[in-house]
Write an enzyme that holds these catalytic residues in place. Structure first.
Site, PDB file in Angstrom:
ATOM      1  N   ARG A 185      39.786  59.990  46.078  1.00 20.22           N
ATOM      2  CA  ARG A 185      38.541  59.442  46.601  1.00 20.22           C
ATOM      3  C   ARG A 185      38.777  58.538  47.804  1.00 20.22           C
ATOM      4  O   ARG A 185      37.847  57.918  48.301  1.00 20.22           O
ATOM      5  CB  ARG A 185      37.804  58.692  45.488  1.00 20.22           C
ATOM      6  CG  ARG A 185      37.501  59.624  44.301  1.00 20.22           C
ATOM      7  CD  ARG A 185      36.914  58.903  43.144  1.00 20.22           C
ATOM      8  NE  ARG A 185      35.486  58.666  43.271  1.00 20.22           N
ATOM      9  CZ  ARG A 185      34.543  59.561  43.001  1.00 20.22           C
ATOM     10  NH1 ARG A 185      34.862  60.753  42.612  1.00 20.22           N
ATOM     11  NH2 ARG A 185      33.282  59.243  43.117  1.00 20.22           N
TER      12      ARG A 185
ATOM     13  N   ALA B  73      16.413  21.203  49.908  1.00 18.29           N
ATOM     14  CA  ALA B  73      16.331  20.488  48.631  1.00 18.29           C
ATOM     15  C   ALA B  73      17.214  19.226  48.751  1.00 18.29           C
ATOM     16  O   ALA B  73      18.014  19.108  49.680  1.00 18.29           O
ATOM     17  CB  ALA B  73      16.811  21.403  47.510  1.00 18.29           C
TER      18      ALA B  73
ATOM     19  N   ASN C   2      20.279  23.543  45.239  1.00 21.56           N
ATOM     20  CA  ASN C   2      19.768  24.851  45.616  1.00 21.56           C
ATOM     21  C   ASN C   2      18.241  24.825  45.449  1.00 21.56           C
ATOM     22  O   ASN C   2      17.732  24.386  44.415  1.00 21.56           O
ATOM     23  CB  ASN C   2      20.394  25.929  44.722  1.00 21.56           C
ATOM     24  CG  ASN C   2      20.092  27.340  45.196  1.00 21.56           C
ATOM     25  OD1 ASN C   2      18.966  27.667  45.551  1.00 21.56           O
ATOM     26  ND2 ASN C   2      21.106  28.178  45.209  1.00 21.56           N
TER      27      ASN C   2
ATOM     28  N   HIS D 204      27.827  29.019  53.945  1.00 26.38           N
ATOM     29  CA  HIS D 204      27.663  28.126  52.803  1.00 26.38           C
ATOM     30  C   HIS D 204      28.344  28.724  51.592  1.00 26.38           C
ATOM     31  O   HIS D 204      28.654  29.916  51.552  1.00 26.38           O
ATOM     32  CB  HIS D 204      26.167  27.902  52.508  1.00 26.38           C
ATOM     33  CG  HIS D 204      25.467  29.119  51.983  1.00 26.38           C
ATOM     34  ND1 HIS D 204      25.136  30.197  52.794  1.00 26.38           N
ATOM     35  CD2 HIS D 204      25.055  29.457  50.731  1.00 26.38           C
ATOM     36  CE1 HIS D 204      24.545  31.122  52.056  1.00 26.38           C
ATOM     37  NE2 HIS D 204      24.484  30.709  50.801  1.00 26.38           N
TER      38      HIS D 204
ATOM     39  N   CYS E 157      52.444  32.360  36.998  1.00 26.41           N
ATOM     40  CA  CYS E 157      53.716  31.776  37.452  1.00 26.41           C
ATOM     41  C   CYS E 157      54.756  32.879  37.647  1.00 26.41           C
ATOM     42  O   CYS E 157      55.662  32.752  38.474  1.00 26.41           O
ATOM     43  CB  CYS E 157      54.260  30.763  36.439  1.00 26.41           C
ATOM     44  SG  CYS E 157      53.389  29.180  36.461  1.00 26.41           S
TER      45      CYS E 157
ATOM     46  N   HIS F 255      52.536  25.546  38.632  1.00 24.59           N
ATOM     47  CA  HIS F 255      51.576  25.778  37.555  1.00 24.59           C
ATOM     48  C   HIS F 255      50.475  24.726  37.554  1.00 24.59           C
ATOM     49  O   HIS F 255      50.737  23.527  37.570  1.00 24.59           O
ATOM     50  CB  HIS F 255      52.302  25.773  36.206  1.00 24.59           C
ATOM     51  CG  HIS F 255      51.374  26.137  35.075  1.00 24.59           C
ATOM     52  ND1 HIS F 255      50.992  27.432  34.831  1.00 24.59           N
ATOM     53  CD2 HIS F 255      50.721  25.369  34.170  1.00 24.59           C
ATOM     54  CE1 HIS F 255      50.155  27.455  33.813  1.00 24.59           C
ATOM     55  NE2 HIS F 255      49.969  26.223  33.387  1.00 24.59           N
TER      56      HIS F 255
END
Lengths: 346, 346
Positions: free
Chosen positions: B26, B61, B82, B180, B213, B249
């Site tokens: 594909r 807002a 938002n 944003h 890790c 880590h």
């Protein structure tokens, strides 16, 4: 009742064990929901270039069977190989995995060969005929073609699950506009299927009942036929998502008989026509969710097959990809009411 | 090496416990992969209508904070609410679920209130500036704004997980073209996060090592910086998907410091520029995958945060929706090689 007056709610799809956020602040009125990418585009993949049309059978990958089987009669349905299969029927199934199970010194990478089958069901010889244009018995014949092909493929010991699906419209993944569906036979049980079976078994273990047998008429019901109901699920993942569920407990789609196939054909036709009318002929997908084959007993008390229809009205964005939670702007009760009330002139 | 000469393969993403089908039949050639929907469209959401631009702060807002905080200075970054939040900060968090746990007589339906936070990070005061146009320290400042907002939100006892994500381009879910990103604080641990933690813990229990890790330089590496590497994961879900992983880590993104944020800013900039050049400025998403907060110990030996970048080059269709398995036409080794070799003029 309007979504706008509601607070957002997070619902659990207990069949699939998924959370969905219902978010009225992001909604238009449910009745105003229309697809912006109407799939009725006469220019894409036109008749003169379509290998799925009657008379161009030689341009397709090999045929598996046709309905009716008589090669001298005009065919109504053809099941063929996919010319660009995602899986290959010509390689060896893996008996073991590359990388193996994780252990000291292993990276944990696991891979198996991409053995499997990827077929196409051409639903009509005529380019402009959509699945919903066939009569109930004609749609029933398409469903029986799925059943016949599943019955052939499930005998293969390496095949663990078969996914039947339909993509309608380019933005729903269809590369051909001639009405068709697809069958993929997989050497693995896919993650969605495992999660669903696990979740349905948990419900059964806790209640002694099948979670889909429990669903009956309520404010989520759209329509019903002799053997099936259509609903918007309580925690619908997508706006105007529809499930068609057999009324009698049944684990495997392939146990369907001719009478039930025609009955399902009628209800599927009604749902596709309602969706097309209400939502402006949107791109859509449908998927048959059945049960894997490795179980010795064919009927599992907790596993119940169903057909899911999803109109493509929203995009999958970073939040959905990151969390696996969908945001659905339309409450299922509102979607069910809208779809229940669509008038179909027959 | 070209995908065309390969057989399909099914790989397991052991971090997320997902199967992905790699399907060369594909694929185009990996180097030919380009987005068809280039997001460089100067006409959508133009400057004169953009509430995210400098001087139009009153159209947004409420603001949560800005960088620098001095209200008389010109801002570089604003974190705001938002306007169309998917979750509401104004309703009560659910202490229990409606419907309750399934039992005899219950339908099993589970719902909680949609309490949560949904904020927006405006990454620049200038409409035409993309995130990748900022210098490494500037991108680092955006990352530190995420960290600051997470530190505020994670104190809330009802918040279980915070998803940071960016949608770039309309087909990737961005409704505003001004650069944003978004932060959603959730009262649940989302399914993808639970599955990832479970899978990483399983790897740790079997090997004694953290699965991220373990990843070091090999044919999946794209680039590296002082503190991070960028790779195409072994079982990449999407073509040209990129993971940026801290070398040391670390369970939680919010433990990042100023030096590491600027270093990550540089590598993120490089990845976004390479992706944009190679793939024709595609729509994309990125997601920060971190660890839930309810764990008492801040560092878990098996949980390692990372940033995932996904260019939107394919559609999610019926097969993917039905099975949860993606089909990826580009082998990760090929994608990594292509991205490694993209030349950036600095």
């Amino acid at each position: 009742m309007a979504s706008q007056n509601r607070n957002p709610e997070i619902r659990k799809d207990t069949v699939n064990n998924r959370w969905v956020i219902f978010s009225p602040a992001r909604a238009r009125r449910p009745s105003d929901f229309k697809s912006k990418s109407n799939t009725a585009n006469p220019n894409d993949n036109p008749l003169e270039n379509c290998p799925f049309c009657l008379g161009r059978e030689h341009e397709c990958a090999p045929e598996i069977f046709r309905v009716p089987p008589d090669p001298s009669a005009r065919w109504r349905i053809r099941v063929i190989q996919n010319l660009y299969p995602a899986l290959s029927r010509e390689i060896e199934p893996s008996s073991s995995v590359r990388g193996g199970s994780p252990g000291p010194g292993s990276t944990g990478d696991v891979a198996i060969s991409g053995f499997g089958f990827h077929d196409v069901v051409i639903e009509s010889p005529v380019h402009s005929v959509r699945l919903e244009d066939l009569d109930p018995a004609g749609i029933g014949e398409v469903l029986l073609a799925y059943k016949k092909r599943i019955d052939q493929l499930r005998c293969h010991e390496s095949i663990k699950y078969i996914q039947v699906f339909k993509n309608h419209g380019a933005s729903a993944g269809a590369s051909m506009s001639h009405s068709h569906s697809q069958i993929m036979a997989l050497p693995i049980v896919p993650p969605t299927t495992s999660a669903r079976l696990h979740s349905m078994k948990e419900h059964f273990d806790q209640t002694g009942r099948c979670s889909l047998c429990d669903i009956r008429s309520n404010d989520l019901l759209i329509d019903e036929s002799a053997h099936f109901i259509s609903i918007v699920p309580f925690a619908a993942t997508f706006p105007f998502e529809i499930w068609i569920i057999p009324l009698a407990h049944s684990s495997h789609f392939h146990d369907i008989d001719g009478e039930k196939a025609a009955d399902l054909g009628g209800l599927l036709k009604l749902m596709l026509r309602k969706m097309s009318l209400q939502l402006n002929n949107p791109p859509f997908n449908f998927m048959i969710h059945t049960t894997p084959f490795q179980d010795t007993c064919s009927q599992l008390p907790y596993a119940h097959w169903f057909l899911q229809i999803v109109p493509q009205l929203t995009v999958v964005a970073g939040f959905e990809m990151g969390t696996g939670c969908q945001i659905n702007p339309v409450f299922p009760e509102d979607a069910a009411k809208v779809l229940r009330e669509v008038r179909i002139s027959s």
